[in-house]
Design an enzyme around this catalytic site. Structure first.
Site, PDB file in Angstrom:
ATOM      1  N   LEU A  10       0.855  -1.186   0.000  1.00 15.01           N
ATOM      2  CA  LEU A  10       0.000   0.000   0.000  1.00 15.01           C
ATOM      3  C   LEU A  10       0.892   1.236   0.000  1.00 15.01           C
ATOM      4  O   LEU A  10       2.056   1.175   0.411  1.00 15.01           O
ATOM      5  CB  LEU A  10      -0.882   0.008   1.253  1.00 15.01           C
ATOM      6  CG  LEU A  10      -2.001  -1.036   1.300  1.00 15.01           C
ATOM      7  CD1 LEU A  10      -2.453  -1.265   2.742  1.00 15.01           C
ATOM      8  CD2 LEU A  10      -3.176  -0.608   0.442  1.00 15.01           C
ATOM      9  N   ASP A  11       0.346   2.350  -0.465  1.00  8.39           N
ATOM     10  CA  ASP A  11       1.086   3.611  -0.366  1.00  8.39           C
ATOM     11  C   ASP A  11       1.388   3.909   1.105  1.00  8.39           C
ATOM     12  O   ASP A  11       0.685   3.419   1.995  1.00  8.39           O
ATOM     13  CB  ASP A  11       0.268   4.757  -0.964  1.00  8.39           C
ATOM     14  CG  ASP A  11       0.253   4.722  -2.487  1.00  8.39           C
ATOM     15  OD1 ASP A  11       1.090   4.010  -3.062  1.00  8.39           O
ATOM     16  OD2 ASP A  11      -0.587   5.411  -3.089  1.00  8.39           O
TER      17      ASP A  11
END
Length: 199
Positions: A13-14
């Site tokens: 995920l970012d």
């Protein structure tokens, strides 16, 4: 915790994003990483209008600001263009590899190149809009960049926009309902066994 040395995952995920992340424990499972990574995903996205950033999210420096306040009608019309199959250009600040190099490594050296667009499939659902915040639910295919959707939406609305917050709510058949927090999963006294899926 598990006694297994070989553990993988199905896509990061970012940095500021939260939500569903599937861990693959043992070589038998990591061999299926590509299969699981190709599953459709769902997100809850909070988008801030009126500003753009170099990274298309809150991590980057603000590049432009606008006082223009799009109407609800303008917003819903713009969202209608983010449905079905379309071409999307990945952001320079991303882990996508071009000729063996991750784009963010080039971006950090102030280098850029023409990134070929990729085909993605979207179902975008309006949740709420109170300027400057727009909330969307997005179901999407593998490789979709929600940051790019936020940026492109801002361009259509002539106000600019960036992704303020992101939560992955589903990966394939798994949703937040099946998830554990990292704190729970890593707690020495927590029993992981009931939460393991054996393919």
């Amino acid at each position: 915790k598990t006694g297994v040395r070989k553990i993988g995952h199905t896509g990061t995920l970012d940095p500021r994003a939260t939500g569903v992340m599937l861990y693959l424990i043992s070589s038998r499972c990591t061999r299926k990483a590509a299969e699981w990574s190709s599953q459709d995903k769902s997100y809850r996205a909070s988008i801030e209008l009126g500003k753009t950033t170099g990274t298309f999210d809150g991590e980057g420096a603000i590049l432009t600001q606008s006082d223009y306040v799009p109407s609800l009608l303008e917003v819903t019309k713009a969202i209608a263009t983010f449905q079905g199959t379309l071409l999307q250009i990945p952001p320079m600040f991303s882990a996508k590899k071009i000729r063996g190099q991750k784009l963010y490594e080039l971006a950090r050296r102030n280098l850029s190149l023409d990134v070929p667009p990729i085909s993605v499939c979207l179902t975008t659902t309006f949740i709420s809009y109170t300027y400057p915040e727009l909330i969307l639910d997005i179901d999407c295919s593998k490789g979709t960049y929600i940051r790019s959707i936020a940026h492109d939406l801002g361009q259509i609305l002539h106000s600019g926009a960036f992704l303020k917050a992101l939560r992955r709510t589903r990966l394939g058949p798994y949703s937040l309902r099946e998830c554990l927090s990292q704190a729970e999963a890593l707690s020495p006294d927590f029993n992981l066994e009931p939460h393991l899926f054996f393919p």
